[in-house]
Design a protein around this motif. Structure first.
Motif, PDB file in Angstrom:
ATOM      1  N   CYS A 269       3.714   3.030   5.069  1.00  0.00           N
ATOM      2  CA  CYS A 269       4.343   2.930   5.899  1.00  0.00           C
ATOM      3  C   CYS A 269       6.123   3.248   5.112  1.00  0.00           C
ATOM      4  CB  CYS A 269       4.889   1.355   6.126  1.00  0.00           C
ATOM      5  SG  CYS A 269       5.122   0.023   4.885  1.00  0.00           S
TER       6      CYS A 269
ATOM      7  N   CYS B 228       5.157  -2.720   8.989  1.00  0.00           N
ATOM      8  CA  CYS B 228       4.803  -2.899   7.403  1.00  0.00           C
ATOM      9  C   CYS B 228       2.936  -3.801   8.138  1.00  0.00           C
ATOM     10  CB  CYS B 228       5.479  -2.424   6.548  1.00  0.00           C
ATOM     11  SG  CYS B 228       4.529  -3.615   5.006  1.00  0.00           S
TER      12      CYS B 228
ATOM     13  N   CYS C 250       0.851  -1.231   0.012  1.00  0.00           N
ATOM     14  CA  CYS C 250       0.049  -0.167  -0.263  1.00  0.00           C
ATOM     15  C   CYS C 250       0.794   1.527  -0.106  1.00  0.00           C
ATOM     16  CB  CYS C 250      -0.424  -0.367   0.759  1.00  0.00           C
ATOM     17  SG  CYS C 250      -0.301   0.571   2.709  1.00  0.00           S
TER      18      CYS C 250
HETATM   19  S1  FES Z   1       3.243  -1.305   2.986  1.00  0.00           S
HETATM   20 FE1  FES Z   1       1.168  -0.937   3.072  1.00  0.00          FE
HETATM   21  S2  FES Z   1       1.472  -0.702   5.408  1.00  0.00           S
HETATM   22 FE2  FES Z   1       3.367  -1.127   4.626  1.00  0.00          FE
END
Ligand code: FES
Ligand SMILES: Cc1cc2nc3c(=O)[nH]c(=O)nc-3n(C[C@H](O)[C@H](O)[C@H](O)COP(=O)(O)OP(=O)(O)OC[C@H]3O[C@@H](n4cnc5c(N)ncnc54)[C@H](O)[C@@H]3O)c2cc1C
Ligand code: FES
Lengths: 837, 302
Positions: A94, A132, A91
């Motif tokens: 983080c 993450c 996503c």
């Molecule tokens: S890529 Fe989604 S929280 Fe690390």
């Protein structure tokens, strides 16, 4: 106050109580650093202060006075390209934090050791302060190692594994938490402090969030909301809101005979823990709903056989009681929404959601607007896992406040709100019995499952046992135990992990008792052809063939290997459409779906480039907008299998229409699978397709019998989900599924105070998600055959990749120690207690 | 009320005196408002070595510095190892010795803002609710273990601390069973630093923490040990434990057993004698003895 940010000397105004991350984000608009926990536990807020990584959320703004600050936007470092190439992100929420820390580490490492890849443990130690939730750790390890070895020194952009990788890595990608309009206010939600009460009055608030019954049913239920120019002021206003309650008797422990959570005539209002509709169910007690037995198969036969076996003390009867703790979704981007009403009266919701289209529908219903007057946008979404579906509470609060205050309002849940009320996989208790016949075949299966979804109903843990182990008779009964606690909801492979935790360990017991290889036994029982291929792969793994005899070890550290099979439905949104428009030189694709980290945008881009033979810069995918043509939700592992074929269809239509003339527009559809679907018509855009996706996980653990720690060393994930659209992205999904499964197995436990009903795991130290050091070495294996009937040849794998992981850990612990864990998570205290028996 | 469980102001006993701000990693996480900034007190930073080989560590010295400093690592390896393993790199980069010693406890109820002994209330919601991460030694009304890993290590080194206007005190005197606070300094009292006696010739030392996750997790139990072994027998033993009591503790019964020649496992098992577990912390008895056993083995092996 004077600071130098990204090389530019600046004069900023700030309050003494401001933290550096707030000054950077709200004062300077540098939103690359994220405030995801505000307690120093997650690292998303990391910035470099005079070259040293610092948690910006715990840094007083005054501490950076006169110092040199680098934010993710200002970093230029080979590590960034390494993250893009090795897919060290999903996503991406983080990611800027990881990248800042990794850059500082790589520089330090190379100065001390030269251009060599550091050992895994060194990388883990350096990144210990970062969490993450997507579990992109394998990609992070690979990226950092490669950057340290100097593989990315040579400038130039690499081919990133996902198209938006660089935007996320450099902090330029804007998530809903990062949106700031002119004149925007910050909203805060006032929540119930009692588990069950009638609200007599509220004062000092700006928006009322209570339903018509004026009743709160859990601690943390939204009651009202307020907005102010800054977050701090909003929180102060919220604290000043006065709510008067008339307490009602409450039920917290789920024992029979407690005061009803829902009165007899209120029961229809109970929310569902399930993604689909509420299952029918009768109430056998005020707070016990069920049994739901609909998915049994020859249930009476199963019941008869089990009862007879129990009566005669048949040694072929195996089983026991297993429990699983509730698991919080814990997306790194909290629920967040910026709401705005425009001059026409249209509602604009910019929010962190997995369902732009459905959210718009629900919002239109709620505010009584035509569907095309609601516009939901989610350009980047920092994780969802099932917790961000439909019109969630922060959006209701934001829209109500925006209307009252006649200004855009942003509501972002705090980590405490997120962990308490942001959603959870309900805890469950499973009672399982398994009977084999003289030939060692499965003769009967019984599963009674008690789901604990708080005040929500419709648990389906036992019912999912319909999906596995052929056609043997089985009696499957699902119950809901109701309490005055926040509602559980769908979470990645809803209900399957607790079922498999019980089922797959019991299968292991049967194998053990029969002296049969656990994979060989599954092979015999399992009619699923795709999983047969996975068994063949698994039983040849050296770790499997070389596993120790169960319980044979006596030292402090013991190794074990365990296996678990898993299954998941194939879901698809048959109404998916993708529109292509040629805009000048560029083909633009649009559909009302979103990318929550699974790589939807990248899969669409790759298909378009392949079909139309175009370079990257001539394809643009615009998703995350409800106004586009119908597209799938990012839930139920259906996004890729829905959008992929529709994108390909659109590309072919464009080609057939004569090519890329400026202004040309075509619409591609997701054509029906060859054998149609199991469901006669789609419900909520969802059809259940034919065939089950399959998984086999093999996990190796090391058990420290002295200090109670279980370390998963290596996990092999075998996935049968047909054709893989993108190897790297699929692998990332499966790796993340394993990391979340490890969390479920060993660490995660949402705790509710039994006296007050409040959730007490309200920060990321008390609610323990796996860190990079907890990530095992992972190998993913895809079986791509068997899905020719599916348009596109492949189905989703986000869920099947996680459902069996905990069970494989349980079986590995048993192999190592001879002790079988029954309760999740397998905490140190439980392990020590179990081994001492 | 914005957060579901915020029933009292988190952040501890209300006091008219503003708190000191050192690294801020504890203070700011508790969301207190105003503070007196110590960060320009550079004279409180750094490690000064005395002619006798003892070390004075300024209160504002960062934990990262304690973990990194070569001479400190050689002279006081258990302290350096403790510093290196606690929290996370970003925290260690700014968190200070003084702040670590004087930080507030990490009870989930206290942090979530429940009213309790620690913030002016008169109850312990953990004791009535979930006490799994609570104490196993002592039986005071509050069950939150003391959070400071460094205090435990300093205790093993017989260190003293210097408090402005009060001179040097044994590190143990900073702490007590008082359920309303985590250290005994009065508001406004400034900790200047810590002093460690010179290392004993031939001493070896180690640190061990027991956690579920590999890193960045608060220890369920932790221990530091110093040993001098001469001619096959233990002639000096200092063993301290954390995560188990309202204060960091020394384990004299273990030390005595070692000096009397008991094997490691047997000596470590003595730690159990002073345990008075809550129903939910019974596992910590085995965990404590296991941690002590491991730390002793590690000290001897080093
Ligand atoms: S890529 Fe989604 S929280 Fe690390
Ligand atoms: C994820 C995580 C894990 C952690 N794990 C551990 C662990 O395992 N072990 C451990 O020990 N700690 C751990 N910590 C806590 C961390 O070590 C402390 O937050 C830190 O040491 C506090 O130091 P500081 O300088 O930032 O203190 P501050 O926040 O500045 O101050 C803390 C308190 O001490 C007071 N104070 C500070 N300096 C002085 C002084 N010189 N004189 C008088 N009063 C003073 C302040 O007023 C305040 O009340 C962890 C933290 C996090 C976020
Ligand atoms: S937001 Fe700062 S560490 Fe999580």
């Amino acid at each position: 106050m004077k600071i130098t940010v990204n090389g530019i000397p600046l004069e900023v105004e700030c309050d003494r109580a401001d933290t550096a991350v707030d000054v950077l984000r709200d004062g300077l608009g540098l939103t690359g650093a994220k405030a995801a926990c505000r307690t120093g536990a997650c690292g998303a807020c990391t910035v470099l202060v005079d070259g040293t990584p610092n948690a910006g959320c715990l840094l007083p703004a005054t501490a950076v006075e006169g110092r040199e600050v680098i934010t993710p936007e200002g970093l230029e470092h080979p590590v960034q390209r390494a993250f893009a190439a090795h897919d060290g992100l999903q996503c991406g929420y983080c990611t800027p934090g990881f990248v800042m820390e990794a850059a500082a580490f790589a520089d330090r490492w190379r100065a001390e050791h030269g251009d060599v890849a550091p050992p895994r443990a060194e990388i883990a130690a350096a990144l210990a302060g970062h969490l993450c939730r997507c579990g992109a750790y394998e990609g992070v390890f690979a990226a950092v190692a490669a950057a340290c070895a100097g593989d990315f020194d040579g400038g130039g952009p690499p081919e990133p594994a996902r198209v938006e990788a660089m935007a996320k890595i450099t902090g330029r990608a804007r998530y809903s938490t990062d949106i700031r309009h002119e004149g925007q206010l910050e909203g805060a939600i006032v929540r119930s402090s009692l588990p069950h009460a009638r609200v007599v009055s509220i004062s000092g608030h700006q928006a009322d969030l209570l339903g018509e019954d004026r009743t709160v049913r859990y601690v943390g239920q939204p009651v009202a909301a307020v907005a102010a120019p800054t977050r701090r002021e909003a929180l102060a206003l919220a604290r000043a809101v006065e709510v008067r309650y008339a307490p009602l008797p409450h039920a917290l422990d789920g024992t029979p005979g407690g005061p009803p959570v829902w009165g007899p005539d209120e029961r229809a209002n109970a929310p569902s823990t399930s993604e689909s509709l509420c299952l029918p169910g009768r109430w056998s007690d005020a707070n016990l709903r069920g049994p739901f037995t609909f998915l049994s198969r020859r249930g009476r036969t199963a019941e008869r056989r089990l009862a007879a076996a129990r009566e005669s003390g048949d040694p072929r009867l195996t089983g026991g009681t297993f429990t699983a703790a509730a698991q919080s979704h814990t997306a790194m981007e909290p629920h967040a929404c910026v709401a705005r009403w425009d001059e026409r009266g249209d509602l604009h919701l910019q929010m962190s959601t997995q369902t732009v289209a459905m959210t718009a529908e629900h919002a239109a219903e709620r505010w009584n607007l035509p569907r095309d007057r609601v516009h939901v946008a989610a350009e980047h979404v920092g994780g969802g896992f099932g917790g961000k579906m439909g019109l969630t509470g922060e959006a209701v609060a934001a829209a109500e406040l925006a209307r009252v205050r006649k200004a855009p309002v942003r509501v972002v849940l705090s980590r405490a709100e997120e962990l308490a009320c942001g959603g959870n996989r309900p805890g469950a208790r499973m009672e399982i019995s398994m009977l084999t016949d003289d030939d060692g075949r499965l003769a009967a299966l019984g599963v009674d499952a008690y789901g604990r979804g708080g005040l929500a109903v419709s648990s389906m843990v036992a019912s999912l046992a319909r999906m596995v182990y052929g056609r043997a008779p089985r009696r499957l009964r699902d119950f809901d135990v109701l309490t005055n606690t926040p509602p559980g909801g769908p979470f990645r492979g809803p209900f399957a992990p607790p079922l498999l935790w019980a089922l797959e360990q019991t299968v292991d017991d049967v194998a053990h008792r029969r002296g049969e290889d656990p994979i060989a036994l599954r092979r015999r029982w399992d009619g699923n052809r795709k999983r047969q291929a996975l068994y063949g792969w698994a039983e040849r793994l050296p770790a499997w063939t070389g596993r120790p005899a169960t319980g044979s070890q006596t030292g402090r550290y013991r190794r074990g290997v365990g296996v678990a099979a898993g299954a998941w439905q194939y879901m698809v949104d048959p109404a998916t459409e993708v529109e292509l428009t040629v805009e000048g030189d560029v083909v633009v694709a649009r559909t009302a779906t979103q990318d929550i980290g699974t790589g939807t945008r990248s899969v669409m881009t790759a298909i378009l480039r392949e079909e139309l033979d175009l370079p990257a810069e001539r394809v643009r995918v615009e998703i995350g907008m409800s106004d586009a043509r119908h597209g799938p939700m990012s839930t139920g592992s259906r996004a890729t299998a829905s959008v992929g074929p529709a994108t390909r269809d659109a590309a072919r239509r464009l080609r057939d229409a004569g090519g890329l003339a400026d202004g040309r527009r075509v619409v591609g559809r997701r054509r029906m699978d060859r054998l149609g679907y199991l469901t006669p018509f789609p419900v909520h855009g969802n059809a259940i397709g034919r065939g089950l996706a399959g998984s086999v996980h093999v996990t190796e653990v090391e058990v420290d019998t002295l200090l109670g720690r279980i370390r998963p060393l290596r996990v092999w994930g075998g996935i049968a989900a047909g054709r893989i659209y993108s190897e790297r992205l699929a692998r990332s999904q499966c790796e993340g599924g394993i990391v979340q499964g490890i969390g479920y197995a060993l660490h995660e436990e949402r705790l509710v105070d039994p006296v007050s009903g409040a959730v007490i795991t309200t920060n990321l130290e008390d609610y323990r998600i796996p860190g990079i050091g907890d990530c095992p070495e992972i190998e993913i294996h895809f079986e791509q055959e068997g899905w020719d009937h599916v348009n596109g040849g492949g189905v989703g794998l986000g869920e099947v990749s996680t459902v069996g992981v905990a069970a494989s850990v349980g079986n590995a612990v048993h192999n190592a120690t001879g002790w079988r864990p029954h309760d999740l998570p397998i905490r140190p205290d439980r392990l020590l207690e179990g081994l001492s028996r | 009320m914005t957060e579901p469980t915020r029933v009292a102001a988190a952040g501890g006993t209300v006091s008219a005196v503003l708190p000191f701000l050192a690294g801020g990693t504890d203070l700011i996480a508790r969301a207190a408002g105003e503070w007196i900034d110590l960060r320009d007190r550079t004279e409180l930073t750094g490690i000064a070595w005395q002619p006798d080989g003892s070390a004075r560590i300024g209160a504002l010295t960062t934990i990262a510095e304690l973990a990194r400093d070569q001479r400190l690592r050689a002279a006081y390896p258990a302290l350096a190892a403790t510093a290196a393993e606690l929290a996370t790199p970003q925290i260690r980069a700014v968190a200070t010795l003084g702040g670590n010693l004087l930080q507030r406890n990490r009870c989930a109820y206290f942090r979530a803002g429940f009213a309790c002994h620690q913030n002016g209330g008169a109850c312990c919601p953990a004791r009535e609710g979930i006490a799994r991460y609570g104490t196993v030694i002592g039986s005071g009304p509050c069950v939150a273990p003391h959070p400071s890993s460094l205090a435990m290590a300093l205790l093993a080194y017989d260190a003293t601390v210097e408090v402005e206007g009060r001179g040097h005190l044994p590190v143990a005197s900073l702490y007590g069973e008082d359920p309303t606070r985590d250290h005994l300094l009065a508001p406004g009292e400034l900790l200047l630093g810590a002093e460690l006696p010179p290392p004993v010739a031939g001493e070896r030392a180690a640190y061990v923490r027991a956690t579920g996750r590999v890193q960045a997790e608060w220890p369920l139990a932790e221990a530091a040990a110093r040993l001098v072994v001469a001619g096959g027998s233990v002639v000096l033993a200092a063993v301290a434990a954390g995560g188990v009591a309202r204060t960091p503790v020394r384990l004299p019964e273990v030390e005595t057993a070692l000096l009397a020649g008991a094997p490691i496992a047997e000596a470590a098992a003595r730690a159990a004698t002073r345990c008075a577990p809550l129903p939910e912390t019974r596992y910590k008895v085995a965990l404590l003895t296991g941690t002590v056993e491991h730390v002793l083995a590690k000290a001897i092996a080093d």
